[in-house]
Design a protein around this motif. Sequence first.
Motif, PDB file in Angstrom:
ATOM      1  N   GLU A  14       0.821  -1.205   0.000  1.00  0.00           N
ATOM      2  CA  GLU A  14       0.000   0.000   0.000  1.00  0.00           C
ATOM      3  C   GLU A  14       0.858   1.259   0.000  1.00  0.00           C
ATOM      4  OE1 GLU A  14      -3.472   0.544  -0.200  1.00  0.00           O
ATOM      5  OE2 GLU A  14      -3.047  -1.448  -1.003  1.00  0.00           O
ATOM      6  N   ASN A 208     -11.110   4.229  11.563  1.00  0.00           N
ATOM      7  CA  ASN A 208     -11.833   3.582  10.458  1.00  0.00           C
ATOM      8  C   ASN A 208     -12.691   2.414  10.900  1.00  0.00           C
ATOM      9  OD1 ASN A 208     -11.361   4.636   8.065  1.00  0.00           O
ATOM     10  ND2 ASN A 208      -9.667   3.332   7.496  1.00  0.00           N
ATOM     11  N   LYS A 209     -12.386   1.896  12.071  1.00  0.00           N
ATOM     12  CA  LYS A 209     -13.013   0.685  12.609  1.00  0.00           C
ATOM     13  C   LYS A 209     -12.598  -0.573  11.837  1.00  0.00           C
ATOM     14  CE  LYS A 209     -15.776   3.441  15.054  1.00  0.00           C
ATOM     15  NZ  LYS A 209     -15.588   3.712  16.442  1.00  0.00           N
ATOM     16  N   VAL A 210     -11.525  -0.488  11.076  1.00  0.00           N
ATOM     17  CA  VAL A 210     -11.047  -1.698  10.408  1.00  0.00           C
ATOM     18  C   VAL A 210     -10.573  -2.702  11.447  1.00  0.00           C
ATOM     19  CG1 VAL A 210      -9.480  -2.618   8.679  1.00  0.00           C
ATOM     20  CG2 VAL A 210     -10.238  -0.284   8.512  1.00  0.00           C
ATOM     21  N   GLU A 212     -11.769  -3.455  14.229  1.00  0.00           N
ATOM     22  CA  GLU A 212     -12.852  -4.278  14.764  1.00  0.00           C
ATOM     23  C   GLU A 212     -13.018  -5.540  13.924  1.00  0.00           C
ATOM     24  OE1 GLU A 212     -15.165  -3.395  17.303  1.00  0.00           O
ATOM     25  OE2 GLU A 212     -14.146  -1.535  17.805  1.00  0.00           O
ATOM     26  N   VAL A 213     -12.879  -5.363  12.601  1.00  0.00           N
ATOM     27  CA  VAL A 213     -13.038  -6.503  11.705  1.00  0.00           C
ATOM     28  C   VAL A 213     -11.836  -7.431  11.809  1.00  0.00           C
ATOM     29  CG1 VAL A 213     -13.392  -7.176   9.307  1.00  0.00           C
ATOM     30  CG2 VAL A 213     -14.348  -5.039  10.142  1.00  0.00           C
TER      31      VAL A 213
ATOM     32  N   ARG B  83     -17.832  -1.537  11.846  1.00  0.00           N
ATOM     33  CA  ARG B  83     -16.920  -2.191  10.923  1.00  0.00           C
ATOM     34  C   ARG B  83     -16.419  -1.194   9.901  1.00  0.00           C
ATOM     35  NH1 ARG B  83     -22.026  -5.044  10.773  1.00  0.00           N
ATOM     36  NH2 ARG B  83     -23.377  -3.974   9.321  1.00  0.00           N
ATOM     37  N   GLY B  84     -15.193  -1.414   9.512  1.00  0.00           N
ATOM     38  CA  GLY B  84     -14.598  -0.491   8.556  1.00  0.00           C
ATOM     39  C   GLY B  84     -13.753  -1.222   7.542  1.00  0.00           C
ATOM     40  N   LEU B  85     -13.343  -0.483   6.556  1.00  0.00           N
ATOM     41  CA  LEU B  85     -12.482  -1.034   5.515  1.00  0.00           C
ATOM     42  C   LEU B  85     -11.380  -0.017   5.262  1.00  0.00           C
ATOM     43  CD1 LEU B  85     -15.333  -2.129   3.102  1.00  0.00           C
ATOM     44  CD2 LEU B  85     -13.841  -3.692   4.332  1.00  0.00           C
ATOM     45  N   TYR B  86     -10.305  -0.486   4.627  1.00  0.00           N
ATOM     46  CA  TYR B  86      -9.269   0.451   4.196  1.00  0.00           C
ATOM     47  C   TYR B  86      -9.795   1.210   2.996  1.00  0.00           C
ATOM     48  CZ  TYR B  86      -6.092  -2.086   7.196  1.00  0.00           C
ATOM     49  OH  TYR B  86      -5.478  -2.656   8.273  1.00  0.00           O
ATOM     50  N   LYS B  87      -9.914   2.523   3.144  1.00  0.00           N
ATOM     51  CA  LYS B  87     -10.581   3.314   2.113  1.00  0.00           C
ATOM     52  C   LYS B  87      -9.825   3.358   0.801  1.00  0.00           C
ATOM     53  CE  LYS B  87     -13.407   6.292   4.942  1.00  0.00           C
ATOM     54  NZ  LYS B  87     -12.891   5.954   6.296  1.00  0.00           N
ATOM     55  N   MET B  89      -7.852   1.068  -0.499  1.00  0.00           N
ATOM     56  CA  MET B  89      -7.580  -0.206  -1.173  1.00  0.00           C
ATOM     57  C   MET B  89      -8.712  -0.538  -2.130  1.00  0.00           C
ATOM     58  SD  MET B  89      -6.074  -2.878   1.579  1.00  0.00           S
ATOM     59  CE  MET B  89      -5.388  -4.224   0.634  1.00  0.00           C
ATOM     60  N   GLN B 142     -18.436  -6.661   3.256  1.00  0.00           N
ATOM     61  CA  GLN B 142     -18.013  -7.174   4.555  1.00  0.00           C
ATOM     62  C   GLN B 142     -18.717  -8.478   4.912  1.00  0.00           C
ATOM     63  OE1 GLN B 142     -18.767  -3.433   6.227  1.00  0.00           O
ATOM     64  NE2 GLN B 142     -16.670  -3.145   6.916  1.00  0.00           N
TER      65      GLN B 142
END
Lengths: 439, 305
Positions: A14, A208-210, A212-213, B83-87, B89, B142
Amino acid sequence: MGKIGIIAQREFNERVRKKSFIITTILMPLFMVAIMFIPMLMVNMKSNEVREIYVVDESGVIGDKLESTTGLKFIPSDMPLDQIKEQQLDIFGVLVLSKNIADGGGAQLYTYGTSTIDIESEIRAQVEDIIETEKLKTYNIENLAEILADVETNISLSVKQFSDDGEAKDSSSIVAIVAAYIFGFLIYMFVFLYGGMVMQGVIEEKSNKVLEVMVSSVKPFQLMMGKILGIASVALTQLLIWVVFIVVVGGGLMSLLAGDMIEAAQAMSSGMPMDMEAMGGAMMDADLAAAINTLTDPGYLFRLIGGFIVYFIGGYLLYAAMFAAVGSAVDNEKDTQNLQTPISMPLILALFVMLTAMQDPNSPLAVWCSIIPFTSPIVMVARLPYGVPAWELWTSIGVLFASFFAIVWLAGKVYRVGIFMYGKKPTFKELYKWTKYKM
Amino acid sequence: MEEFLRVEHVTKQFAGHKALDDVSLTIPRGSVYGLLGPNGAGKTTLIRIINRITAPDSGKVFIGGKELQPEDVGRIGYLPEERGLYKNMKVGEQAIYFARLKGLSRPEAIRRLKEWFVRFGIESWWNKKVEELSKGMAQKMQFIVTVLHEPELLIFDEPFSGFDPVNANLLKEEILKLRDKGSTVIFSTHNMASVEEICDDITLINASHNILSGSVDAIRRAHGNGQYLLSFRGDVEALSTALDEHCTILANEEGETDSLKLHIGEESSVREVIGIANELVEIRSFQEMIPSMNDIFIRAVAGKL
């Protein structure tokens, strides 16, 4: 591949693909060169203003012998000081040479603006020179000029240091000082740069709350280590690019400009008689010769660069773990300030110790700070160019990496609590409590 | 039914308050199990304990009859509420990343992901950046990532929040399909309508305690408290007077057909009431009023069960 590896790989991919990586990789060397050389250029940049100084010569001997320079113009004046003052002239100042100037009467410089050290020393040197010459004349020595020319001597002092195997090698204090400064400063910058990157990354994942996942598939510790190692590989890649860049560009320049100088230096240090004319007029003094020989000694370079890389990795890992813990404890970057201070302090302290270590690399302060892990990456790297006893070096490296493991363990404990804490800004005391939580 | 997951006397204390106090529950294999409770009751803490994100102070968790081990986390798929994601990517790459962290190899992850993407009609997203997705789109992704490694236990925390009814329904069907394939599902929610639709059993946690456990049908029946709804055509006055001795009339609604809400106590039987009504009016319907999960939830939390 283990989970830490997968995480590190993502971090690496990244970051390396980002435009900002490519831009900093290109701009950083230019920036570094700029911050090192601009102050030097500034010092050398003289104002081209010519300052006029009226000279009131009460002694009657010295006044006409003063020579104007590019920045100073001496104008002999018949008027006494008071009269010049009344006229309100647009001049820099008035130099009054008293009647018995040679016998302690001295001279006075009256100025309208602020005087500078350059101007003062120029005047002092000229006046002293003139008085000395005049005094020598009173001895009535024959052929004075020839005698003086014959007496004038410049010697070259070349320093050779005994290495462990008893061989005497060229040692250059100038190279040591420059290398110490550059390497110490680079470590300071890189630890902040890449450590800060770790912290930002953690904060980003948390807000981001990533996280948590993620935590259902990996352990917080793996997450933290993956990030730290991933960014470490980014840092090493960037360093490698810079080293290659410097070697190619620097090496090219060296062989282009200084090829015969290197030959000359080697000849000089091996004691061969030199034929200046044959050297193509490459004037060489001992300092320069030693510097060039030191810089082209592979053993010395290896020690410097190897030491730099080892301490960069150790210092980065140690601080990155602490930065990760701080990042995990806060919700956004604004809140990092008070937690970051205790981490930055030892680094800044190390930079100051580095400056004293460059003067006296074996002072107790320098030695201790090069063993204490929080300061050793900077201080030891600054001592390395001067030569460091092997046992000190190995102790320092051992302590550094041992404390890395201890800090990572502690930071990991803060991290796994921190990433689930939202809302309030924690204090250092609370972080300490977190390390004791059972999870 | 065969037991899959058992939580035994779990207690978890945080600085200042008890998040869970002696909570026990048993989740049957192949069921959809609702974990209900008001905000801050301790649901998320319990889920985190099952996920081994945090450890209980005391008590144990068993999975398939054996005590939960660190490796068992691979058997679980967890979709957290936050829940989140890498923005930055790309969608496909990020899905592969999460799948690999779950232990799938890259080629296997790609194969399964393509399958799911086609099923959800989102193949065109593969090379999009996550920041271009809407919230609902990101949640679909997700969901896929959560179930991709086909875990035995699936834990969904508020899975439908942020979904439109069409997509919520799609998701519901997928969850039920996964259950039918043999996965056990834990479903944490405040949305009681969805509980009635898809949960087989529930546990209601309130103020750190398990206050109610059982199958949804049994719980609803058990909390029906003798209320019936009688719809009819005819003379309301006459019926009301006649029924007065046998039951309490709670409400009287007039419309095309009149209806009465009745409470039949111990003194009479349903048959008696229907008999009387049948003499006087034309009955259109007669039904027991089973309380909704929503009513039960509110009453249970208020301590009125």
